[in-house]
Design an enzyme around this catalytic site. Structure first.
Site, mmCIF file in Angstrom:
data_model
loop_
_atom_site.group_PDB
_atom_site.id
_atom_site.type_symbol
_atom_site.label_atom_id
_atom_site.label_comp_id
_atom_site.label_asym_id
_atom_site.label_seq_id
_atom_site.Cartn_x
_atom_site.Cartn_y
_atom_site.Cartn_z
ATOM 1 N N LYS A 24 -6.175 -9.848 -5.551
ATOM 2 C CA LYS A 24 -7.404 -10.197 -4.821
ATOM 3 C C LYS A 24 -8.502 -9.171 -5.094
ATOM 4 O O LYS A 24 -8.212 -7.991 -5.325
ATOM 5 C CB LYS A 24 -7.134 -10.335 -3.322
ATOM 6 C CG LYS A 24 -6.942 -9.033 -2.607
ATOM 7 C CD LYS A 24 -7.041 -9.206 -1.095
ATOM 8 C CE LYS A 24 -6.964 -7.831 -0.454
ATOM 9 N NZ LYS A 24 -7.809 -7.597 0.660
ATOM 10 N N LYS A 73 -12.206 -3.850 -2.212
ATOM 11 C CA LYS A 73 -13.110 -2.689 -2.272
ATOM 12 C C LYS A 73 -12.377 -1.477 -2.810
ATOM 13 O O LYS A 73 -12.963 -0.607 -3.404
ATOM 14 C CB LYS A 73 -13.641 -2.364 -0.872
ATOM 15 C CG LYS A 73 -14.653 -3.330 -0.354
ATOM 16 C CD LYS A 73 -15.215 -2.815 0.963
ATOM 17 C CE LYS A 73 -14.903 -3.757 2.099
ATOM 18 N NZ LYS A 73 -13.750 -3.394 2.911
ATOM 19 N N LYS A 81 0.813 -1.221 0.000
ATOM 20 C CA LYS A 81 0.000 0.000 0.000
ATOM 21 C C LYS A 81 0.843 1.266 0.000
ATOM 22 O O LYS A 81 0.390 2.314 -0.435
ATOM 23 C CB LYS A 81 -0.933 0.009 1.212
ATOM 24 C CG LYS A 81 -2.061 -0.975 1.088
ATOM 25 C CD LYS A 81 -3.116 -0.698 2.130
ATOM 26 C CE LYS A 81 -4.350 -1.524 1.882
ATOM 27 N NZ LYS A 81 -5.433 -1.200 2.783
HETATM 28 N N1 AQP Z 1 -10.692 -11.103 -2.161
HETATM 29 C C1 AQP Z 1 -10.967 -11.624 -0.984
HETATM 30 N N2 AQP Z 1 -11.221 -12.954 -0.887
HETATM 31 C C2 AQP Z 1 -11.521 -13.508 0.319
HETATM 32 N N3 AQP Z 1 -11.601 -12.813 1.469
HETATM 33 C C3 AQP Z 1 -11.368 -11.485 1.412
HETATM 34 N N4 AQP Z 1 -11.357 -10.522 2.342
HETATM 35 C C4 AQP Z 1 -11.052 -9.333 1.760
HETATM 36 N N5 AQP Z 1 -10.849 -9.509 0.444
HETATM 37 C C5 AQP Z 1 -11.030 -10.824 0.195
HETATM 38 C C6 AQP Z 1 -11.686 -10.734 3.747
HETATM 39 O O1 AQP Z 1 -12.776 -9.882 4.070
HETATM 40 C C7 AQP Z 1 -12.618 -9.367 5.392
HETATM 41 C C8 AQP Z 1 -12.693 -7.851 5.335
HETATM 42 O O2 AQP Z 1 -11.538 -7.367 4.629
HETATM 43 P P1 AQP Z 1 -11.277 -5.899 4.137
HETATM 44 O O3 AQP Z 1 -12.276 -4.960 4.689
HETATM 45 O O4 AQP Z 1 -9.825 -5.585 4.335
HETATM 46 O O5 AQP Z 1 -11.576 -6.074 2.592
HETATM 47 P P2 AQP Z 1 -10.935 -5.429 1.321
HETATM 48 O O6 AQP Z 1 -11.834 -5.658 0.188
HETATM 49 O O7 AQP Z 1 -9.529 -5.904 1.184
HETATM 50 O O8 AQP Z 1 -11.003 -3.908 1.694
HETATM 51 P P3 AQP Z 1 -10.167 -2.771 1.115
HETATM 52 O O9 AQP Z 1 -10.740 -1.529 1.681
HETATM 53 O O10 AQP Z 1 -10.042 -2.875 -0.354
HETATM 54 O O11 AQP Z 1 -8.792 -3.070 1.770
HETATM 55 P P4 AQP Z 1 -7.424 -3.341 1.095
HETATM 56 O O12 AQP Z 1 -7.082 -2.036 0.464
HETATM 57 O O13 AQP Z 1 -6.603 -3.684 2.283
HETATM 58 O O14 AQP Z 1 -7.545 -4.440 0.120
HETATM 59 C C9 AQP Z 1 -11.270 -9.890 5.898
HETATM 60 O O15 AQP Z 1 -11.506 -11.035 6.697
HETATM 61 C C10 AQP Z 1 -10.542 -10.278 4.652
HETATM 62 O O16 AQP Z 1 -9.610 -11.329 4.868
#
Ligand code: AQP
Length: 330
Positions: free
Chosen positions: A194, A197, A112
């Site tokens: 992955k 969001k 990040k």
């Molecule tokens: N792609 C994914 N596949 C499976 N599990 C996932 N999680 C997140 N992405 C995947 C799991 O969801 C929970 C919440 O995670 P988060 O809020 O960090 O989700 P995100 O989509 O990764 O959010 P952001 O805002 O986009 O964050 P970053 O920028 O860090 O990627 C967790 O249990 C996570 O493991």
């Protein structure tokens, strides 16, 4: 026998996506009880610049997504991190026993901060300490997460063990648990990244608010490879492998069974099949989210009451930690 205490969280960055649901939220709902704590990580969300209005929207959308995906009907504690000040207080105590080297090794920080370099916030760097505080404050036995969170949970365990060793038995040492399938749902446009969001484009991200047409379109346009028929090769054909894994996760069957089921299918038919599975999964959740957007009173009442339940536990654990470290009452 005392029930197992579970804590997990989701960043307040907006409506959850299919990866959040299959990798985390679905198992939260399955294990939900009055001993389970699900946190909207709104303090984590401000470690990268955010307009206040967008943060407020993201927070609401996250809460609406969690409740609509099934937590509403359970006795789980669903609350926002910023409403319970014990989180930041414990983070300070834990920060004092965390080394710079440990934080520098965190792959999420490296990824990040890459584009931000010197402008990356200190909060982004110390984020895993706050996450450790989130977990340890609730005496959690288990932390169900997706695969991307392995390293952070490991740090939380290390800090608990270190604190206990230096200051006496204070924290329960939690273990991370991972879903058998769906632990890592990939972006449909970039199947080696992955689903997230915060992805720059939403074209490969299936949101729990997407309508049927949008879901179908996202799967039809999903990046695949030069083959024509379905076959599983996680490293060589990641796009198709991802869709097989999504299908397996939605059907709650082992990946091997989905491989057998879909091997040899033409890509077009297979993509429509996976889209249909996802459409059926998302439709009821989307409907309830829309109701919350329309009339938010029930959501507000639930989150307010649950924040009090969270504070009840968190304040006891923080008091214990302060006492043991030498910051108890005079
Ligand atoms: N792609 C994914 N596949 C499976 N599990 C996932 N999680 C997140 N992405 C995947 C799991 O969801 C929970 C919440 O995670 P988060 O809020 O960090 O989700 P995100 O989509 O990764 O959010 P952001 O805002 O986009 O964050 P970053 O920028 O860090 O990627 C967790 O249990 C996570 O493991």
């Amino acid at each position: 026998m005392a029930s197992i205490r579970i804590l997990s969280g989701i960043q307040a960055t907006g409506t959850p996506h299919l990866g959040n649901y299959l990798g985390a939220i679905r198992s939260w709902v399955q294990h939900a009880s009055s001993s389970t704590y699900f946190m909207i990580a709104d303090l984590h969300a401000i470690t990268v610049p955010k307009e206040p209005e967008l943060l407020a929207q993201g927070r609401f959308a996250t809460a609406a997504g969690l409740l609509s995906a099934g937590l509403e009907a359970t006795s789980a504690v669903v609350f926002a991190q910023s409403v319970v000040p014990e989180h930041t207080q414990l983070a300070w105590l834990l920060g004092s026993i965390t080394s710079m080297g440990e934080l520098q090794r965190m792959t999420q920080f490296k990824a990040k901060s890459e584009s931000l370099q010197e402008t990356a916030s200190a909060g982004l760097f110390t984020y895993p300490i706050l996450q450790a505080a989130d977990i340890l404050l609730y005496d959690a036995d288990q932390v169900p997460v997706g695969d991307d969170q392995r390293q952070h949970i490991e740090l939380a365990r290390d800090l608990a063990i270190r604190f206990n060793h230096r200051f006496g038995d204070t924290f329960k040492v939690p273990v991370a648990t991972f879903p058998p399938v769906g632990a890592r749902v990939m972006d449909l446009q970039e199947p080696r990244a992955k689903m997230s969001k915060s992805a720059k484009s939403r074209r490969g991200v299936v949101l729990l608010t997407d309508d049927d047409t949008a879901i179908q379109r996202k799967f039809r346009r999903a990046v695949t490879d030069s083959h024509e028929e379905v076959g599983y090769d996680a490293s060589g054909r990641p796009g198709i492998a991802n869709m097989i894994e999504i299908a397996a996760a939605v059907r709650t069957e082992p990946v091997e069974q989905a491989i057998e089921r879909y091997s040899g299918w033409k890509y077009g038919k297979f993509k429509d099949e996976v889209a249909d599975l996802v459409i059926n999964l998302v439709a009821p959740i989307r409907g309830r989210i829309a109701e919350f957007q329309e009339s938010p009173q029930e959501l507000r009442a639930r989150l307010g009451a649950d924040a009090e339940r969270a504070t009840h536990i968190a304040s006891q654990v923080l008091r214990r930690a302060k006492q043991n470290i030498g910051l108890g009452e005079f």
